[in-house]
Design a protein around this motif. Structure first.
Motif, short mmCIF file in Angstrom:
data_model
loop_
_atom_site.label_atom_id
_atom_site.label_comp_id
_atom_site.label_asym_id
_atom_site.label_seq_id
_atom_site.Cartn_x
_atom_site.Cartn_y
_atom_site.Cartn_z
N UNK A 1 100.65 22.15 75.72
CA UNK A 1 99.98 23.44 75.51
C UNK A 1 99.25 23.42 74.15
N UNK A 2 98.09 24.08 74.13
CA UNK A 2 97.33 24.11 72.88
C UNK A 2 97.28 25.55 72.35
N UNK A 3 96.97 25.69 71.05
CA UNK A 3 96.93 27.03 70.45
C UNK A 3 95.52 27.49 70.15
N UNK A 4 94.63 26.55 69.89
CA UNK A 4 93.24 26.95 69.61
C UNK A 4 92.24 25.97 70.22
N UNK A 5 91.00 26.45 70.33
CA UNK A 5 89.98 25.73 71.09
C UNK A 5 89.67 24.35 70.49
N UNK A 6 89.87 24.20 69.19
CA UNK A 6 89.58 22.91 68.54
C UNK A 6 90.54 21.81 68.99
N UNK A 7 91.63 22.21 69.64
CA UNK A 7 92.59 21.21 70.12
C UNK A 7 92.22 20.64 71.48
N UNK A 8 91.19 21.21 72.11
CA UNK A 8 90.74 20.70 73.42
C UNK A 8 90.30 19.25 73.30
N UNK A 9 90.59 18.48 74.29
CA UNK A 9 90.17 17.07 74.30
C UNK A 9 88.65 16.97 74.26
N UNK A 10 88.17 15.94 73.56
CA UNK A 10 86.71 15.74 73.51
C UNK A 10 86.19 15.01 74.75
N UNK A 11 87.11 14.50 75.52
CA UNK A 11 86.73 13.80 76.77
C UNK A 11 86.09 14.80 77.74
N UNK A 12 84.90 14.48 78.20
CA UNK A 12 84.21 15.37 79.14
C UNK A 12 84.29 14.79 80.55
N UNK A 13 84.64 15.63 81.51
CA UNK A 13 84.63 15.22 82.92
C UNK A 13 83.49 15.90 83.69
N UNK A 14 82.80 16.80 82.98
CA UNK A 14 81.61 17.44 83.56
C UNK A 14 80.46 17.14 82.61
N UNK A 15 79.54 16.30 83.05
CA UNK A 15 78.46 15.85 82.17
C UNK A 15 77.38 16.93 82.03
N UNK A 16 76.59 16.79 80.98
CA UNK A 16 75.44 17.68 80.79
C UNK A 16 74.49 17.50 81.98
N UNK A 17 73.68 18.50 82.23
CA UNK A 17 72.69 18.36 83.30
C UNK A 17 73.26 18.71 84.65
N UNK A 18 74.22 19.63 84.69
CA UNK A 18 74.65 20.14 85.99
C UNK A 18 73.53 21.01 86.54
N UNK A 19 73.64 21.34 87.83
CA UNK A 19 72.61 22.20 88.43
C UNK A 19 73.01 23.67 88.38
#
Lengths: 280, 399
Positions: free
Chosen positions: A1-19
């Motif tokens: 569990x995380x407490x603030x947004x800065x703890x979110x993983x930097x790994x992206x599974x949704x790339x830029x350029x979605x429709x």
């Protein structure tokens, strides 16, 4: 569990350029949910905005396995994938996640959803509720709120109440139900993390502001999402084995730590409620 | 009688075939006359004789959705249905074929409502002929068992779904001796299912996304298929099945000493035949007796029972119908507004023949109405002698 947004993983599974449309609440929620779910995830998607968001063959913005399926089969398709992985002793320990819109859940997909919940199949079912058939052009769904204008309730707004999918799911006695919103990404992330750890049928409801469908400025998606929670139109909670726990802003309102806002601002920012007079 | 020969209904023959093939996921919903198939399988699963995930679903629609996705995940799957259940699956039949999944499904043939009937005809499966599934029809219970086993090999060789059809009640509920092969011997004939797609977290794929009409470039600048290329591949593979099915029928013969014609059609007394009866499914057994009756009257007639209806064995049919005078097509379905579907297909196949034979469609046995070999013989004789000829399909024993 995380407490603030800065703890979110930097790994992206949704790339830029979605429709996705600009300001799409779904894209924001999807991005953060995938961070919690991780790469060992199979997402089952029926006909909905998420189908289009992924992109068209031969390109895809999603970096997890996606299985597209018929409109009304999200839950049965996810159940089938889970059964197949189990039968073949698949070693990847996949999270099998159904990811359907409100129409695909409360209307056409309800029968298969109910059956999978009754069997307590070990899957996560996500209903992202943008309160109408947005992918086909904003037609009324069972989840459209009363008075909202849609392209099939064009003059007077919907004359019926919003279907309460949470009550329906509660009646199935499943181990985990949670609500969340792209306006509260930490809460959303943690609820997906928790769902992953629970055995049996998990139902996660996401309240998704939709700029083109609701008629508001795409820059205000988060603001609208927060307003909905602040005036109690949408509530953040979990139901764990039948026990309801309010979270975040909803918990503060329920315990009188913070006053509930007047919903006038929420309604007046959206074109779909333009028929509503201020005193109504 | 040897231990491995059981007295079984058609439904149990189908269920034991799924058991012999070691189906890994079965999802089903009850409908008459199919239900005993999956009742048997659920019992075998609960007795731990079959290591299989049996999913009780809330509709036939979900039954096929579960099978499609379990097959996608790499499992060998099975289901069975009839009539309105099959019709409810219609959308998913297209999904199964379009996804190129080797699903095997039995259809215990039953007439369509409305009005209600639970009895036999073939309107249900014939109505689904254009969904991209291979359709195989059976004449007796041993053939049901053997066809289901062969269906897995055909399906998994070509990545196509196969529907094994047998007449409701006439076969589904009638008991006959059926030889059940050991799982070991079946496994020698039918190797493990190798799925086309592997779910790999390090190589994620978007399966069945939106495909555009024209070809498109991917990120590596390679031109990839448009919608029509995918559709044509499905058709190409279905036509390829016309070669594969006889090969598998022959392999089965070598291994188990049983076969069904060449796998495409079964025929009887064709050598000197001037006339033909053509039919589908268990009517073939009645028609065979009719052939004997007519032969006693010195009418040179033979029988064609179409086993593989889709893909349609056009070349084979065309070859047989050359130099014939009349072919009478008895079938338990109708393409409303035209004539019997099999008859129409045969007419299309013989279009290329000069002096093509007369082909008469006979609609019979709808909603379980009995069809005796006397009626088949009598009607055939009248058609051959031009005593019945009103330029449309003939309805047997119907006012």
């Amino acid at each position: 569990m995380i407490k603030q947004i800065t703890e979110l993983s930097e790994q992206e599974y949704l790339l830029c350029g979605t429709r996705a449309c600009s300001g799409c609440g779904l894209a924001i929620a999807y991005r953060h949910a995938l961070k919690a779910l991780g790469k060992n995830t199979i997402i089952v998607i029926p006909a909905c905005c998420a189908t289009v968001l992924q992109g068209m063959y031969p390109v895809s913005s999603a970096q997890v396995t996606i299985v597209n399926t018929a409109f009304e089969t999200t839950a049965s398709a996810a159940a089938g994938i889970y059964a197949g992985l189990q039968a073949t002793k698949n070693k990847h320990n996949f999270n099998v996640v159904g990811w359907a819109g409100d129409g695909g859940t409360v209307d056409i997909g309800l029968q298969a959803l109910s059956a999978a919940a009754e069997r307590n199949d070990n899957i996560i079912y996500v209903c992202y509720d943008n309160e109408a058939y947005m992918n086909t052009g904003t037609q009324r769904s069972g989840a459209t709120p009363e008075n909202a204008l849609t392209t099939t309730t064009p003059l007077f707004g919907k004359q019926h109440k919003k279907k309460d999918i949470i009550k329906i799911m509660e009646a199935h006695n499943i181990p985990y139900i949670a609500t969340c919103s792209p306006a509260y990404p930490v809460d959303l992330y943690n609820k997906f993390l928790k769902a992953k750890s629970i055995q049996g049928f998990k139902f996660i409801y996401i309240f998704i502001p939709c700029p083109p469908g609701w008629g508001f400025n795409p820059a205000q998606t988060i603001k609208i999402g927060k307003l909905a929670a602040e005036c109690g139109i949408f509530e953040l909670f979990e139901i764990i084995n039948g026990e309801k726990i309010y979270n975040g802003i909803t918990e503060r309102i329920k315990n009188n730590k913070q006053p509930k806002k007047n919903p006038v601002e929420y309604y007046s920012l959206q074109m779909r409620f333009k028929n509503l007079s201020k005193n109504k | 009688m040897a231990d491995d020969i059981k007295i079984l209904t058609g439904n149990y023959a189908a269920g034991y075939a799924a058991y012999s093939a070691m189906a890994q996921v079965v999802a089903a919903y009850p409908i008459t006359p199919q239900s005993p198939v999956v009742e048997l399988i659920s019992k075998l699963v609960e007795e731990k004789k079959l290591n299989c995930n049996f999913i009780n679903v809330e509709s036939e629609h979900s039954a096929l959705a579960v099978c499609i996705n379990a097959s996608l995940a790499g499992a060998r799957v099975f289901t069975a249905t009839s009539a309105n259940g099959l019709a409810l699956m219609h959308e998913l039949l297209h999904w199964a074929a379009g996804s190129r999944l080797p699903i095997v499904m039995c259809c215990a043939n039953r007439g369509m409502a409305a009005p209600w009937t639970i009895l036999n005809d073939q309107q249900d499966s014939i109505s689904q002929r254009d969904t991209g599934w291979i359709q195989l029809y059976c004449e007796d219970n041993q053939e049901i068992y053997d066809t289901v086993i062969q269906a897995y090999k055909i399906a998994e060789s070509l990545y196509l779904p196969v529907m094994v059809c047998y007449d409701g009640f006439i076969l589904s509920h009638r008991s006959m001796p059926v030889k059940i092969e050991t799982q070991k011997k079946i496994a020698e004939f039918l190797p493990e299912y190798q799925p086309l797609v592997e779910f790999n977290p390090d190589n994620p794929q978007n399966i069945n996304p939106v495909v555009l009409s024209e070809k498109m470039f991917n990120k590596n600048n390679e031109l990839k298929n448009g919608y029509m290329e995918f559709r044509k591949k499905l058709q190409d593979t279905l036509l390829e099945a016309l070669t594969i099915i006889p090969q598998i029928n022959n392999e089965y013969l070598q291994k188990f000493n049983r076969c069904y014609g060449d796998g495409l059609i079964k025929s009887y007394k064709l050598n000197d035949a001037e006339y033909l009866i053509i039919t589908l499914g268990s009517l073939g057994a009645e028609a065979l007796e009719a052939i004997e009756l007519l032969r006693k009257k010195n009418i040179k007639i033979g029988l064609v029972n179409v086993k593989t209806y889709r893909p349609f064995p056009k070349t084979k049919i065309l070859e047989i119908l050359k130099n014939k005078k009349t072919a009478v097509v008895f079938e338990k379905n109708i393409s409303y507004g035209f004539e019997g579907a099999l008859s129409a297909d045969i007419k299309a196949a013989v279009y290329e023949i000069n002096n093509a034979p007369k082909i008469q469609s006979v609609i019979c046995g709808l909603g379980g109405r009995n069809v005796s070999f006397y009626e088949i013989a009598d009607t055939t004789e009248k058609i051959i002698k031009n005593e019945i000829s009103d330029n449309r399909e003939y309805w047997l024993r119907t006012d």
